[in-house]
Write a protein that holds these residues in place. Sequence first.
Motif, PDB file in Angstrom:
ATOM      1  N   THR A  26       0.831  -1.208   0.000  1.00  0.00           N
ATOM      2  CA  THR A  26       0.000   0.000   0.000  1.00  0.00           C
ATOM      3  C   THR A  26       0.863   1.255   0.000  1.00  0.00           C
ATOM      4  O   THR A  26       0.498   2.254  -0.623  1.00  0.00           O
ATOM      5  CB  THR A  26      -0.984   0.026   1.192  1.00  0.00           C
ATOM      6  N   ASP A  27       2.015   1.207   0.669  1.00  0.00           N
ATOM      7  CA  ASP A  27       2.936   2.344   0.624  1.00  0.00           C
ATOM      8  C   ASP A  27       3.440   2.580  -0.797  1.00  0.00           C
ATOM      9  O   ASP A  27       3.544   3.725  -1.249  1.00  0.00           O
ATOM     10  CB  ASP A  27       4.117   2.108   1.564  1.00  0.00           C
ATOM     11  N   ILE A  28       3.774   1.509  -1.489  1.00  0.00           N
ATOM     12  CA  ILE A  28       4.234   1.636  -2.878  1.00  0.00           C
ATOM     13  C   ILE A  28       3.127   2.240  -3.744  1.00  0.00           C
ATOM     14  O   ILE A  28       3.377   3.151  -4.544  1.00  0.00           O
ATOM     15  CB  ILE A  28       4.701   0.272  -3.431  1.00  0.00           C
ATOM     16  N   LEU A  29       1.893   1.772  -3.561  1.00  0.00           N
ATOM     17  CA  LEU A  29       0.781   2.312  -4.338  1.00  0.00           C
ATOM     18  C   LEU A  29       0.515   3.782  -4.001  1.00  0.00           C
ATOM     19  O   LEU A  29       0.238   4.588  -4.889  1.00  0.00           O
ATOM     20  CB  LEU A  29      -0.483   1.481  -4.114  1.00  0.00           C
ATOM     21  N   GLN A  30       0.619   4.143  -2.720  1.00  0.00           N
ATOM     22  CA  GLN A  30       0.481   5.553  -2.338  1.00  0.00           C
ATOM     23  C   GLN A  30       1.581   6.386  -2.991  1.00  0.00           C
ATOM     24  O   GLN A  30       1.336   7.502  -3.457  1.00  0.00           O
ATOM     25  CB  GLN A  30       0.584   5.721  -0.818  1.00  0.00           C
ATOM     26  N   GLY A  31       2.783   5.847  -2.995  1.00  0.00           N
ATOM     27  CA  GLY A  31       3.903   6.557  -3.599  1.00  0.00           C
ATOM     28  C   GLY A  31       3.716   6.779  -5.090  1.00  0.00           C
ATOM     29  O   GLY A  31       3.977   7.862  -5.604  1.00  0.00           O
ATOM     30  N   ILE A  32       3.237   5.762  -5.783  1.00  0.00           N
ATOM     31  CA  ILE A  32       3.001   5.901  -7.228  1.00  0.00           C
ATOM     32  C   ILE A  32       1.935   6.953  -7.496  1.00  0.00           C
ATOM     33  O   ILE A  32       2.063   7.775  -8.415  1.00  0.00           O
ATOM     34  CB  ILE A  32       2.614   4.531  -7.838  1.00  0.00           C
ATOM     35  N   ARG A  58       2.673  10.413  -9.606  1.00  0.00           N
ATOM     36  CA  ARG A  58       1.870  10.757 -10.784  1.00  0.00           C
ATOM     37  C   ARG A  58       0.970  11.968 -10.549  1.00  0.00           C
ATOM     38  O   ARG A  58       0.258  12.397 -11.432  1.00  0.00           O
ATOM     39  CB  ARG A  58       1.012   9.563 -11.189  1.00  0.00           C
ATOM     40  N   ARG A  59       1.011  12.501  -9.322  1.00  0.00           N
ATOM     41  CA  ARG A  59       0.187  13.652  -8.939  1.00  0.00           C
ATOM     42  C   ARG A  59      -1.287  13.391  -9.231  1.00  0.00           C
ATOM     43  O   ARG A  59      -1.987  14.199  -9.822  1.00  0.00           O
ATOM     44  CB  ARG A  59       0.662  14.925  -9.605  1.00  0.00           C
ATOM     45  N   ASN A  60      -1.712  12.244  -8.804  1.00  0.00           N
ATOM     46  CA  ASN A  60      -3.069  11.791  -9.034  1.00  0.00           C
ATOM     47  C   ASN A  60      -4.059  12.678  -8.286  1.00  0.00           C
ATOM     48  O   ASN A  60      -3.779  13.161  -7.198  1.00  0.00           O
ATOM     49  CB  ASN A  60      -3.192  10.339  -8.537  1.00  0.00           C
ATOM     50  N   THR A 107       2.395  22.089   7.995  1.00  0.00           N
ATOM     51  CA  THR A 107       3.742  22.212   8.545  1.00  0.00           C
ATOM     52  C   THR A 107       4.735  21.301   7.842  1.00  0.00           C
ATOM     53  O   THR A 107       5.863  21.689   7.577  1.00  0.00           O
ATOM     54  CB  THR A 107       3.735  21.879  10.053  1.00  0.00           C
ATOM     55  N   TYR A 108       4.323  20.081   7.516  1.00  0.00           N
ATOM     56  CA  TYR A 108       5.231  19.098   6.920  1.00  0.00           C
ATOM     57  C   TYR A 108       5.038  19.003   5.417  1.00  0.00           C
ATOM     58  O   TYR A 108       5.073  17.927   4.849  1.00  0.00           O
ATOM     59  CB  TYR A 108       5.017  17.725   7.563  1.00  0.00           C
ATOM     60  N   THR A 109       4.839  20.140   4.767  1.00  0.00           N
ATOM     61  CA  THR A 109       4.608  20.137   3.335  1.00  0.00           C
ATOM     62  C   THR A 109       5.911  19.814   2.601  1.00  0.00           C
ATOM     63  O   THR A 109       6.939  20.442   2.811  1.00  0.00           O
ATOM     64  CB  THR A 109       4.078  21.507   2.866  1.00  0.00           C
ATOM     65  N   PHE A 110       5.834  18.780   1.777  1.00  0.00           N
ATOM     66  CA  PHE A 110       6.911  18.410   0.865  1.00  0.00           C
ATOM     67  C   PHE A 110       6.327  18.436  -0.532  1.00  0.00           C
ATOM     68  O   PHE A 110       5.116  18.393  -0.711  1.00  0.00           O
ATOM     69  CB  PHE A 110       7.405  16.979   1.129  1.00  0.00           C
ATOM     70  N   ASP A 111       7.198  18.473  -1.492  1.00  0.00           N
ATOM     71  CA  ASP A 111       6.755  18.285  -2.861  1.00  0.00           C
ATOM     72  C   ASP A 111       6.115  16.903  -2.946  1.00  0.00           C
ATOM     73  O   ASP A 111       6.634  15.933  -2.379  1.00  0.00           O
ATOM     74  CB  ASP A 111       7.957  18.392  -3.801  1.00  0.00           C
ATOM     75  N   LEU A 112       4.987  16.797  -3.632  1.00  0.00           N
ATOM     76  CA  LEU A 112       4.266  15.537  -3.699  1.00  0.00           C
ATOM     77  C   LEU A 112       5.110  14.427  -4.336  1.00  0.00           C
ATOM     78  O   LEU A 112       5.019  13.264  -3.934  1.00  0.00           O
ATOM     79  CB  LEU A 112       2.960  15.728  -4.475  1.00  0.00           C
ATOM     80  N   THR A 113       5.948  14.788  -5.286  1.00  0.00           N
ATOM     81  CA  THR A 113       6.837  13.794  -5.899  1.00  0.00           C
ATOM     82  C   THR A 113       7.831  13.256  -4.864  1.00  0.00           C
ATOM     83  O   THR A 113       8.118  12.059  -4.840  1.00  0.00           O
ATOM     84  CB  THR A 113       7.579  14.404  -7.099  1.00  0.00           C
ATOM     85  N   SER A 114       8.332  14.129  -4.000  1.00  0.00           N
ATOM     86  CA  SER A 114       9.248  13.682  -2.939  1.00  0.00           C
ATOM     87  C   SER A 114       8.546  12.705  -2.008  1.00  0.00           C
ATOM     88  O   SER A 114       9.113  11.669  -1.645  1.00  0.00           O
ATOM     89  CB  SER A 114       9.747  14.875  -2.126  1.00  0.00           C
ATOM     90  N   TRP A 115       7.305  13.018  -1.595  1.00  0.00           N
ATOM     91  CA  TRP A 115       6.536  12.104  -0.761  1.00  0.00           C
ATOM     92  C   TRP A 115       6.370  10.763  -1.461  1.00  0.00           C
ATOM     93  O   TRP A 115       6.461   9.709  -0.845  1.00  0.00           O
ATOM     94  CB  TRP A 115       5.154  12.667  -0.444  1.00  0.00           C
ATOM     95  N   GLY A 116       6.106  10.829  -2.762  1.00  0.00           N
ATOM     96  CA  GLY A 116       5.929   9.592  -3.523  1.00  0.00           C
ATOM     97  C   GLY A 116       7.149   8.699  -3.473  1.00  0.00           C
ATOM     98  O   GLY A 116       7.041   7.493  -3.217  1.00  0.00           O
ATOM     99  N   TRP A 117       8.320   9.273  -3.690  1.00  0.00           N
ATOM    100  CA  TRP A 117       9.536   8.462  -3.674  1.00  0.00           C
ATOM    101  C   TRP A 117       9.864   7.957  -2.275  1.00  0.00           C
ATOM    102  O   TRP A 117      10.373   6.834  -2.112  1.00  0.00           O
ATOM    103  CB  TRP A 117      10.709   9.240  -4.273  1.00  0.00           C
ATOM    104  N   ILE A 118       9.553   8.760  -1.259  1.00  0.00           N
ATOM    105  CA  ILE A 118       9.743   8.305   0.123  1.00  0.00           C
ATOM    106  C   ILE A 118       8.870   7.076   0.379  1.00  0.00           C
ATOM    107  O   ILE A 118       9.333   6.072   0.931  1.00  0.00           O
ATOM    108  CB  ILE A 118       9.416   9.435   1.127  1.00  0.00           C
ATOM    109  N   HIS A 119       7.608   7.136  -0.046  1.00  0.00           N
ATOM    110  CA  HIS A 119       6.696   6.016   0.179  1.00  0.00           C
ATOM    111  C   HIS A 119       7.087   4.783  -0.635  1.00  0.00           C
ATOM    112  O   HIS A 119       6.972   3.656  -0.129  1.00  0.00           O
ATOM    113  CB  HIS A 119       5.253   6.415  -0.122  1.00  0.00           C
ATOM    114  N   VAL A 120       7.537   4.974  -1.851  1.00  0.00           N
ATOM    115  CA  VAL A 120       7.956   3.826  -2.664  1.00  0.00           C
ATOM    116  C   VAL A 120       9.163   3.141  -2.013  1.00  0.00           C
ATOM    117  O   VAL A 120       9.184   1.914  -1.850  1.00  0.00           O
ATOM    118  CB  VAL A 120       8.271   4.254  -4.118  1.00  0.00           C
TER     119      VAL A 120
END
Length: 153
Positions: free
Chosen positions: A41-47, A51-53, A63-76
Amino acid sequence: MGTGAGTGTGAGTGAHTERRAAWAVGGSFFAGVLMVVIGATDILQGIAAIRRNTFLNNVSGYTYTFDLTSWGWIHVALGILVALTGLALLMRVRAARYVGIALAALVLVSQFMYLPYQPFWAIVNMALSAFVIWALATDRMGAGAGARSGTRT
């Protein structure tokens, strides 16, 4: 005969201990399965994040705003590590228990920080991670060692 010798009245003897050991081994096995699920599920959240779905909430002022792509790679990356550790638990690798506790704690924190983006799945993953930590921390025998010790229930 000596008093208490062979009567099963001493601490840690009898069927209760065997049932507790079986429960701990079962808990570790279930924790391994859950870690594979959490990793997937983490991998799917990351994808979805990469993809900025539109599936994800738009968040501003967090407060913990990151670029969504960065969050994606962290989760993957975290998902892959968690799933591999779950597989190691299922294969009864002793060190996987400690790695699993650490990774489940990281997942719990990362899901907390990801909460505004996908609240429902973040809460589900947080609850599953908390269970994994509990199951692995209470398994005193370590990653299924009770199944190999020769005790039968």
